[in-house]
Design a protein around this motif. Structure first.
Motif, PDB file in Angstrom:
ATOM      1  N   PRO A 179      39.438  25.747  40.009  1.00  0.00           N
ATOM      2  CA  PRO A 179      38.992  26.517  38.834  1.00  0.00           C
ATOM      3  C   PRO A 179      38.749  27.992  39.145  1.00  0.00           C
ATOM      4  O   PRO A 179      38.740  28.813  38.216  1.00  0.00           O
ATOM      5  CB  PRO A 179      37.695  25.815  38.418  1.00  0.00           C
ATOM      6  N   ASP A 180      38.561  28.311  40.422  1.00  0.00           N
ATOM      7  CA  ASP A 180      38.219  29.693  40.744  1.00  0.00           C
ATOM      8  C   ASP A 180      39.414  30.630  40.882  1.00  0.00           C
ATOM      9  O   ASP A 180      39.249  31.828  41.103  1.00  0.00           O
ATOM     10  CB  ASP A 180      37.404  29.736  42.044  1.00  0.00           C
ATOM     11  N   LEU A 181      40.593  30.088  40.755  1.00  0.00           N
ATOM     12  CA  LEU A 181      41.772  30.958  40.874  1.00  0.00           C
ATOM     13  C   LEU A 181      41.730  32.037  39.793  1.00  0.00           C
ATOM     14  O   LEU A 181      41.347  31.771  38.650  1.00  0.00           O
ATOM     15  CB  LEU A 181      43.059  30.144  40.723  1.00  0.00           C
ATOM     16  N   CYS A 182      42.171  33.254  40.182  1.00  0.00           N
ATOM     17  CA  CYS A 182      42.097  34.362  39.233  1.00  0.00           C
ATOM     18  C   CYS A 182      42.946  34.145  37.979  1.00  0.00           C
ATOM     19  O   CYS A 182      42.710  34.752  36.940  1.00  0.00           O
ATOM     20  CB  CYS A 182      42.487  35.671  39.920  1.00  0.00           C
ATOM     21  N   TYR A 183      43.934  33.252  38.080  1.00  0.00           N
ATOM     22  CA  TYR A 183      44.821  33.015  36.938  1.00  0.00           C
ATOM     23  C   TYR A 183      44.076  32.449  35.728  1.00  0.00           C
ATOM     24  O   TYR A 183      44.523  32.565  34.601  1.00  0.00           O
ATOM     25  CB  TYR A 183      45.937  32.036  37.332  1.00  0.00           C
ATOM     26  N   PHE A 184      42.913  31.837  36.004  1.00  0.00           N
ATOM     27  CA  PHE A 184      42.173  31.213  34.906  1.00  0.00           C
ATOM     28  C   PHE A 184      41.108  32.142  34.331  1.00  0.00           C
ATOM     29  O   PHE A 184      40.512  31.845  33.308  1.00  0.00           O
ATOM     30  CB  PHE A 184      41.538  29.901  35.383  1.00  0.00           C
ATOM     31  N   ASP A 185      40.873  33.241  35.007  1.00  0.00           N
ATOM     32  CA  ASP A 185      39.845  34.182  34.590  1.00  0.00           C
ATOM     33  C   ASP A 185      40.426  35.117  33.525  1.00  0.00           C
ATOM     34  O   ASP A 185      41.270  35.962  33.816  1.00  0.00           O
ATOM     35  CB  ASP A 185      39.382  34.975  35.831  1.00  0.00           C
ATOM     36  N   GLU A 186      39.956  34.953  32.288  1.00  0.00           N
ATOM     37  CA  GLU A 186      40.547  35.734  31.205  1.00  0.00           C
ATOM     38  C   GLU A 186      40.226  37.219  31.274  1.00  0.00           C
ATOM     39  O   GLU A 186      40.871  38.036  30.635  1.00  0.00           O
ATOM     40  CB  GLU A 186      40.132  35.157  29.848  1.00  0.00           C
ATOM     41  N   ASN A 187      39.171  37.544  32.049  1.00  0.00           N
ATOM     42  CA  ASN A 187      38.807  38.961  32.149  1.00  0.00           C
ATOM     43  C   ASN A 187      39.503  39.671  33.306  1.00  0.00           C
ATOM     44  O   ASN A 187      39.326  40.860  33.516  1.00  0.00           O
ATOM     45  CB  ASN A 187      37.293  39.096  32.353  1.00  0.00           C
ATOM     46  N   TYR A 188      40.279  38.889  34.053  1.00  0.00           N
ATOM     47  CA  TYR A 188      40.967  39.455  35.215  1.00  0.00           C
ATOM     48  C   TYR A 188      42.091  40.388  34.749  1.00  0.00           C
ATOM     49  O   TYR A 188      42.933  40.008  33.935  1.00  0.00           O
ATOM     50  CB  TYR A 188      41.540  38.317  36.072  1.00  0.00           C
ATOM     51  N   THR A 189      42.062  41.627  35.245  1.00  0.00           N
ATOM     52  CA  THR A 189      43.101  42.564  34.798  1.00  0.00           C
ATOM     53  C   THR A 189      43.958  43.056  35.956  1.00  0.00           C
ATOM     54  O   THR A 189      44.933  43.770  35.746  1.00  0.00           O
ATOM     55  CB  THR A 189      42.467  43.807  34.118  1.00  0.00           C
ATOM     56  N   GLY A 190      43.574  42.678  37.178  1.00  0.00           N
ATOM     57  CA  GLY A 190      44.309  43.161  38.357  1.00  0.00           C
ATOM     58  C   GLY A 190      45.671  42.506  38.502  1.00  0.00           C
ATOM     59  O   GLY A 190      46.092  41.724  37.649  1.00  0.00           O
ATOM     60  N   GLU A 191      46.327  42.842  39.615  1.00  0.00           N
ATOM     61  CA  GLU A 191      47.610  42.207  39.883  1.00  0.00           C
ATOM     62  C   GLU A 191      47.369  40.813  40.420  1.00  0.00           C
ATOM     63  O   GLU A 191      46.391  40.567  41.110  1.00  0.00           O
ATOM     64  CB  GLU A 191      48.373  43.020  40.925  1.00  0.00           C
ATOM     65  N   TYR A 192      48.283  39.906  40.129  1.00  0.00           N
ATOM     66  CA  TYR A 192      48.144  38.552  40.648  1.00  0.00           C
ATOM     67  C   TYR A 192      48.771  38.460  42.034  1.00  0.00           C
ATOM     68  O   TYR A 192      49.714  39.189  42.330  1.00  0.00           O
ATOM     69  CB  TYR A 192      48.798  37.556  39.689  1.00  0.00           C
ATOM     70  N   PRO A 193      48.248  37.568  42.871  1.00  0.00           N
ATOM     71  CA  PRO A 193      48.785  37.438  44.235  1.00  0.00           C
ATOM     72  C   PRO A 193      50.285  37.096  44.251  1.00  0.00           C
ATOM     73  O   PRO A 193      50.777  36.426  43.341  1.00  0.00           O
ATOM     74  CB  PRO A 193      47.987  36.277  44.824  1.00  0.00           C
ATOM     75  N   LYS A 194      50.928  37.582  45.292  1.00  0.00           N
ATOM     76  CA  LYS A 194      52.377  37.298  45.425  1.00  0.00           C
ATOM     77  C   LYS A 194      52.599  35.870  45.919  1.00  0.00           C
ATOM     78  O   LYS A 194      53.594  35.235  45.607  1.00  0.00           O
ATOM     79  CB  LYS A 194      53.005  38.258  46.439  1.00  0.00           C
ATOM     80  N   GLU A 195      51.624  35.405  46.734  1.00  0.00           N
ATOM     81  CA  GLU A 195      51.764  34.057  47.297  1.00  0.00           C
ATOM     82  C   GLU A 195      51.385  32.997  46.271  1.00  0.00           C
ATOM     83  O   GLU A 195      50.369  33.120  45.603  1.00  0.00           O
ATOM     84  CB  GLU A 195      50.835  33.916  48.514  1.00  0.00           C
TER      85      GLU A 195
END
Ligand code: ARG
Length: 588
Positions: A179-195
């Motif tokens: 659940p802690d992956l940034c992909y699920f955080d709707e407020n996340y605006t940064g770049e997503y990891p390449k891996e």
């Protein structure tokens, strides 16, 4: 170059005409009584009524006008009116010698190149390739190669299943586990990891788990549906996650298809046409062809002449979501725009026939592509196990393609190691080649639409109508040619000589049928015709081999002629297996 059967038909047709009969009656076919003759013409019987004459009289008249033909060494008119024909050896030789100097052994190039898209493979992402994926890959690849060899511009498209509910299911399960992956955080605006946050093995475990859970838990299913909708509506984190699923899956798929010697020009998927769906739907609505029925948007596709009820084609489900029909229709729009193809060939399980019937009709009705463009469904049958039921592992599961191939390659390895001291690496490579030939030929030698039994024992046998037998024949020819060279002989500038034995002549007669066979296999979309051809050719070659002293032949002219015949046979055999999608080792 003209086809051999046409050239000799021409001769007989001329004779019919000269005798005052319709030339068409002079068509020649391969004899169905090889003990009596090589080719035959039944035209005299066909013309008897029209000309009110006994067939044998017609045949005799034609015979008189065939006396001067260079094509035949013997022509006989026999009761009730057959013309029995034997080919002149020199005539046969001349044709063969010309054919081997022609590009593609005399296959005539089309006046107008067609653009053909072959839609085959059809894997779904996040699912490993299993035996069910063998047939579309093997058959589609061969149809593509044959069409290309016949001179057309052919594009193979894998048409990935990458857009439906399975994607939402995977996302939902990932959310539970991580659940802690940034992909699920709707407020996340940064770049997503390449891996990617998972490996292919994890992915392959997550998908069936999530899909099973959806069947049992309503709440979970609702979440997965919601995630699918959000993904399709462009939720940023989900798109990024989906891209990872796609990348990880596709690189694994590519690896596996490579093992099968299957190569796609396009790696397009259902998702790629998502953006053009709204426009397509608008047009269908505006033209009054799409209407709402039970909440869904549909297009009627039934026709008066239908014998069975054809349900309407669903364009959008009642929740507004696209479905399997929608993506296939939009893909037609995309293909039409990018390629204006003359034909799109779909190599898919025949159980999907209804789906394609609906899609094709809907595409025609709503004019998604030019009228003259052909939409063709090549439905293949099921691959069954020895028990006649769909092929399963011993414990009833689906067998991964990788394992199946590996298992057969191991068996082949043991077989070739038994009687020969091949270096380890060569033995492994050779075993892989034989395994591929066994599996592919076992499949392709059946008419695609039929179910067939995947019989490992039969397919891997070095005798009979099998891939290994063909490779064995090819290797036998290669080894004779090598031996000749090792003893100081040169394979340059050898030419065939007129056949002096029946075995030699039979082999030559098969060789000259190559271009006709290719044309037929192309128009019929029928790799099994290539198989039937090379099986006969291999048999003819082996009879010739057993009946003839080749390397120990004292007469130098004869010896060179035989070696030339071997070279030609080898070229044709290797070309044919390339059309089927496998290749031969140097020795085995
Ligand atoms: N992915 C589909 C399936 O698993 C097969 C795709 C066939 N091609 C197509 N254009 N629909 O059933």
């Amino acid at each position: 170059m003209k086809k051999f059967i046409e050239v000799i038909s021409k001769e007989v047709m001329k004779a019919f005409e000269k005798s005052g009969y319709d030339a068409e009656l002079g068509r020649v076919s391969v004899s169905n009584r090889p003990d009596l003759c090589e080719y035959q013409c039944n035209g005299a019987m066909a013309g008897a009524k029209q000309y009110k004459k006994a067939p044998i009289m017609i045949a005799n008249e034609v015979l008189a006008n065939l006396k001067d033909s260079q094509a035949f060494s013997s022509v006989e008119a026999v009761m009730p009116g057959f013309l029995n024909l034997k080919i002149d050896e020199k005539f046969l030789l001349d044709f063969l010698n010309k054919m081997v100097t022609e590009d593609k052994f005399g296959v005539e190039m089309p006046e107008k190149k067609q653009t053909i898209i072959v839609d085959y493979g059809g894997p779904n992402v996040a699912k490993p390739l299993h035996v069910g994926h063998l047939r579309p890959a093997i058959i589609g690849e061969s149809i593509k190669r044959i069409a290309r060899y016949a001179g057309h511009q052919v594009i193979g498209d894998v048409h990935l299943g990458d857009w439906g509910m399975p994607m939402g299911q995977i996302i939902t399960e990932l959310r539970v586990r991580k659940p802690d992956l940034c992909y699920f955080d709707e407020n996340y605006t940064g770049e997503y990891p390449k891996e990617p946050p998972f490996t292919i093995s994890e992915l392959e475990e997550i998908y069936p788990y999530a899909s099973g859970k959806c069947k049992k838990e309503e709440e979970y299913k609702a979440k997965a549906l919601e995630a699918t909708a959000q993904l399709q509506n462009g939720r940023r984190g989900y798109r990024a996650l989906w891209q990872h699923i796609l990348n990880v899956s596709v690189s694994d798929l590519k690896k596996n298809y490579q093992k099968l010697n299957v190569e796609f020009d396009l790696w397009m998927g259902e998702s790629d046409v998502d953006g053009i769906i709204p426009q397509m739907v608008e047009r269908m609505k505006k033209e009054g062809l799409a209407y709402i029925s039970d909440g869904a948007l549909v297009v009627d596709v039934k026709e008066e002449t239908d014998k069975k009820e054809l349900p309407p084609c669903i364009i959008l489900k009642s929740d507004g979501a696209a479905n399997y029909e929608t993506t296939d229709l939009a893909t037609i729009v995309w293909r039409e725009k990018e390629y204006s193809p003359n034909a799109i060939i779909y190599v898919v399980d025949k159980r999907q026939e209804l789906h394609f019937e609906q899609v094709f009709r809907c595409a025609r009705k709503t004019k998604l592509l030019r009228e003259e463009a052909d939409l063709q469904f090549i439905g293949f049958g099921t691959m069954n196990g020895a028990d006649g039921k769909p092929f399963k592992t011993r414990d009833g599961g689906v067998l991964r393609l990788e394992y199946l191939l590996q298992q057969i390659a191991n068996e082949m390895y043991d077989k070739i190691k038994e009687n020969k001291e091949l270096p380890e690496e060569e033995a492994r490579n050779t075993a892989n080649m034989i395994a591929l030939a066994a599996v592919k030929y076992g499949d392709l030698s059946n008419q695609a639409s039929k179910d067939y039994i995947f019989d490992t024992e039969r397919f891997t046998s070095f005798e009979g109508d099998t891939g290994p037998y063909l490779l064995y024949t090819i290797v036998r020819i290669k080894s004779i040619l090598h031996k000749f060279e090792e003893n100081g002989g040169s394979l340059e500038n050898l030419t065939c000589i007129a056949p002096t034995t029946a075995a030699e002549k039979d082999l030559m007669k098969d060789l000259v049928g190559f271009n006709a066979m290719v044309e037929d296999a192309f128009t019929e979309r029928a790799p099994h015709k290539v198989c039937a051809y090379i099986y006969r050719l291999a048999n003819e070659f082996n009879s010739f081999y057993h009946a003839t002293k080749i390397l120990s032949q004292e007469d130098a002219v004869k010896k060179n002629g035989y070696l030339a015949l071997l070279q030609n046979t080898l070229c044709i055999l290797e070309t044919c297996i390339e059309l089927l999608g496998f290749y031969a080792p140097e020795r085995m």
